[in-house]
Scaffold this active site. Structure first.
Site, short mmCIF file in Angstrom:
data_model
loop_
_atom_site.label_atom_id
_atom_site.label_comp_id
_atom_site.label_asym_id
_atom_site.label_seq_id
_atom_site.Cartn_x
_atom_site.Cartn_y
_atom_site.Cartn_z
N ASN A 42 -3.43 5.34 16.01
CA ASN A 42 -4.12 4.36 15.35
C ASN A 42 -4.29 3.14 15.42
OD1 ASN A 42 -4.15 7.12 13.46
ND2 ASN A 42 -2.66 6.11 13.48
N CYS A 45 1.67 -1.91 15.33
CA CYS A 45 1.75 -1.70 14.13
C CYS A 45 1.14 -2.24 13.39
CB CYS A 45 2.98 -1.78 13.67
SG CYS A 45 2.97 -1.56 11.65
N CYS A 71 6.79 -5.09 15.91
CA CYS A 71 6.35 -3.88 16.61
C CYS A 71 5.18 -4.07 17.25
CB CYS A 71 6.60 -2.10 16.12
SG CYS A 71 7.98 -2.15 15.60
N CYS A 131 3.19 8.23 1.07
CA CYS A 131 4.05 7.83 2.25
C CYS A 131 4.37 6.27 1.06
CB CYS A 131 3.37 7.84 3.10
SG CYS A 131 3.80 6.66 4.79
N CYS A 148 -0.56 5.92 10.29
CA CYS A 148 0.46 5.33 9.95
C CYS A 148 0.14 4.46 10.82
CB CYS A 148 1.41 5.93 11.12
SG CYS A 148 2.28 7.49 10.72
N HIS A 169 9.17 5.78 20.64
CA HIS A 169 8.65 5.28 21.05
C HIS A 169 8.47 5.70 22.46
CE1 HIS A 169 5.63 5.61 17.30
NE2 HIS A 169 6.50 4.70 17.09
N GLU A 207 0.74 -0.93 -0.03
CA GLU A 207 -0.02 0.30 -0.20
C GLU A 207 0.95 1.26 0.21
OE1 GLU A 207 -3.57 -1.83 2.00
OE2 GLU A 207 -2.26 -0.63 3.16
N SER A 247 11.88 6.54 6.84
CA SER A 247 11.89 6.42 8.54
C SER A 247 12.30 4.96 9.13
CB SER A 247 10.33 6.49 8.55
OG SER A 247 9.60 6.32 10.41
N GLY A 278 6.84 -2.25 5.77
CA GLY A 278 8.93 -2.07 5.52
C GLY A 278 9.68 -1.78 6.48
N GLU A 279 10.53 -1.96 6.57
CA GLU A 279 11.84 -1.44 7.11
C GLU A 279 12.66 -1.14 6.17
OE1 GLU A 279 12.86 0.15 10.07
OE2 GLU A 279 14.69 0.66 8.84
N CYS A 339 6.52 -6.85 6.52
CA CYS A 339 7.87 -6.67 7.67
C CYS A 339 7.94 -7.42 8.18
CB CYS A 339 6.88 -5.82 8.46
SG CYS A 339 8.52 -4.02 9.48
N1 SAH Z 1 9.18 0.83 9.52
C1 SAH Z 1 9.78 2.31 9.36
C2 SAH Z 1 8.81 2.59 8.80
C3 SAH Z 1 7.04 2.16 8.70
S1 SAH Z 1 6.18 3.25 10.33
C4 SAH Z 1 9.59 2.66 11.63
O1 SAH Z 1 9.47 1.85 12.00
O2 SAH Z 1 9.54 3.97 11.16
C5 SAH Z 1 6.07 4.59 10.28
C6 SAH Z 1 5.35 5.06 11.32
O3 SAH Z 1 4.15 4.54 11.91
C7 SAH Z 1 6.47 4.66 12.46
O4 SAH Z 1 6.84 5.99 13.32
C8 SAH Z 1 5.97 4.24 13.48
O5 SAH Z 1 6.33 3.47 14.41
C9 SAH Z 1 4.32 4.61 13.07
N2 SAH Z 1 3.24 3.60 13.68
C10 SAH Z 1 3.05 2.07 13.27
N3 SAH Z 1 2.10 1.48 14.00
C11 SAH Z 1 1.39 2.55 14.55
C12 SAH Z 1 -0.35 3.63 14.78
N4 SAH Z 1 -0.95 1.61 15.07
N5 SAH Z 1 -0.34 4.03 15.51
C13 SAH Z 1 0.45 5.18 14.89
N6 SAH Z 1 1.85 5.00 14.47
C14 SAH Z 1 2.46 3.72 14.23
#
Ligand code: SAH
Length: 348
Positions: free
Chosen positions: A298, A123, A120, A109, A341, A224, A96, A199, A167-168, A116
């Protein structure tokens, strides 16, 4: 499903390789240049679009190559204007990407991997196993699709790119860098590096590599939590890659690039909403010049994680701002279509 072809994908060739191929065929080298521009600058999806080449030359290319291309086959629009694209790759896998419009900017974005591997806890993408890395052209094509949507739906140019989709990016580093090279190249999309942000979950050794490579794009770290115990509990990567190592890598990054780092930070109820946590964040922010985006959580279903109340955000805000750290509260966009996000999970 898009058919995968057995022929070579012409976009895997560098300009020099294309020139070499043309030379072998007894063609002039400027032809390679023309084809390259069609492929990248003009995003041609077929050889027949290359109208300044003779029909016989186009046929020769068709016999030897294919042009693999992503397909945007599902588009959802949010009440706030955000657009989420489901993108089918040439092998049928789906990622996406999101267009985020604000008054001043239109941001793409983009995803860097299918699924991934990082796990986390908060996420949605983490629930999809990592399938594979995206190739440079698959990343590039997501940007082109969003650039075209920006023109079509908003009559405005694309201004920014963030690697905050699935993804990372630093676990697909070479391809991400190669895509950014094309995105910033005059013969590609000619976008400024300073408008691009990668990011990362914060992989220390890759941040050191980025600094050594003297990359020109911006770095955001999904922090975080600035206490190891908490961070390890919600982001397993922290166990092998603790805050001390991350801090050292960021020092090296700043020393080499002189670029500020952005920390992304969600404040959750009962997890990191106390002064102890805010104080730890402030201390971490002093390692290198940095700013903080407090991002809205979110929800991704089961309710284990909940956004902390406003008072906790204000406590963070006060503490950071009082100490000279620029801090912004970032409201989520596209929530109603699961485009915000951490919500990207191929639900469609
Ligand atoms: N892997 C990378 C990029 C993808 S995530 C990274 O970790 O940065 C993009 C952003 O969304 C990151 O800052 C992540 O921590 C945040 N994120 C992930 N799940 C989320 C959620 N449920 N609500 C808000 N932000 C979230």
């Amino acid at each position: 499903m898009v058919e995968a072809s057995s022929k070579r994908d012409i976009r895997k060739l560098k300009l020099d390789e294309l020139k070499e191929f043309f030379a072998q065929q007894g063609e002039k080298s400027f032809r390679a240049q023309q084809v390259y521009e069609w492929l990248w600058n003009k995003s041609a999806k077929s050889f027949d679009q290359m109208t300044n080449l003779s029909i016989s030359l186009r046929d020769m290319l068709k016999e030897n190559f294919t042009i693999n291309h992503i397909k945007v086959d599902h588009m959802q629009r949010s009440a706030d204007g955000t657009i989420k694209n489901a993108v089918t790759l040439y092998d049928g896998m789906v990622v996406e990407s999101v267009l985020i419009p604000t008054e001043k900017r239109i941001t793409a974005c983009v995803s860097s991997q299918v699924g991934c591997s990082l796990a986390c806890k908060f996420c949605a993408t983490a629930r999809l196993k990592r399938q594979r890395n995206l190739s440079p052209d698959e990343i590039y094509d997501q940007v082109v699709a969003i650039r075209d949507q920006a023109e079509l739906f908003f009559g405005r140019p694309l201004t920014n790119i963030v690697f905050m989709g699935m993804g990372e990016p630093l676990l697909n580093y070479a391809n991400v860098v190669s895509a950014i090279e094309k995105i910033t190249d005059q013969k590609g999309l000619n976008m400024a590096s300073k408008r691009i942000t990668v990011s990362t979950v914060g992989i220390a050794k890759m941040i050191v590599k980025m600094a050594d490579d003297d990359v020109k794009f911006n770095l955001a770290v999904s922090l975080h939590a600035a206490l190891d115990k908490t961070r390890s509990a919600i982001m397993p990567i922290n166990e092998t890659n603790p805050l001390h190592d991350l801090g050292k890598a960021l020092q090296y990054w700043y020393q080499k690039t002189k670029k500020k780092v952005t920390y992304e930070y969600v404040v959750w109820k009962g997890i990191n909403d106390t002064e102890e946590h805010a104080t730890a964040l402030l201390k971490f922010c002093k390692i290198v010049p940095s700013k903080v985006n407090l991002i809205e959580y979110n929800p991704i279903d089961d309710g284990e994680f909940q956004q902390a109340p406003e008072a906790a955000l204000n406590m963070y805000m006060d503490m950071l701002e009082r100490n000279g750290i620029t801090t912004r509260i970032r409201k989520s966009r596209g929530k109603d279509i699961d485009a915000a996000c951490g919500q990207l999970a191929n639900k469609t």
